[in-house]
Scaffold this motif. Sequence first.
Motif: not given
Length: 268
Positions: A98, A121, A125
Amino acid sequence: MSASATTWAAGDYPAMARRLMPVAEAVVATASIQPDDRVVDVATGTGNAAILAAQYGARTVGVDLEPALLELARRRAADDGLKVDFRVGDASRLPLPDDSADVVLSVFGVMYVNDHDAAARELSRVCAPSGRVLLTAWTPGCLLPAMGQVLGRYLPPPPAAGAPPSRWGDPEQVGRLLAAADLRITSAVVHRLELSFAGADAATSLLIDSAGHVVAERDRLVAQRRWEALRADLRSFVVDHAVVDGARFRLGLEYLLLTAAPASAVTA
């Protein structure tokens, strides 16, 4: 060369990648990359954007599903005396922690992932809270998406659940897609890339020979006596879409270049 994992290595994709280099240059210039920035190039292919980022002194990672293309990318970086960390990985499951990138790039790459929501996503992230994401995608209805309709008569159907890649080239559609992943578009500009050829035959050959998913079906289509029909249909398509100016035979490719940032940074 490494064993192929996808159809991207079935054709001469590097020939097309060389033609797309001006787009990678535009993306990297827009990104305003600084020395020591952490940069991730998603679906890097032969490494165009990753190598350019490394030339700015960035700490660069390039991720792609296709080992054969990554081998070419590593060779290019080594030839230029650049250090780039090229990794095999899926854009919908990036092999990165991340918040690991100040700049996330994808030049005609992430648009081809089957699961668009998962890919969005993942872009979010790995992007640091103060980072930015820059993407390019072909606009709906432009040359390459339209070409897909011609080839669709000869190729296996795409995955049933898959959305068209050109969804990423529509500001409204990609805006909703990224918003669901907590990214907000801060800039979206349509550009045009022109490819010049000696004539229709040369243009047709590049479009076919560089498309691995087409080349992978050649033996089947030859056996069915449909390969030459595919070439003829694509040549007619090319002629219909070309601009001929004296000895120049040109095809225009329209694409969207967008910049996005984490929603918290945009709304703060």
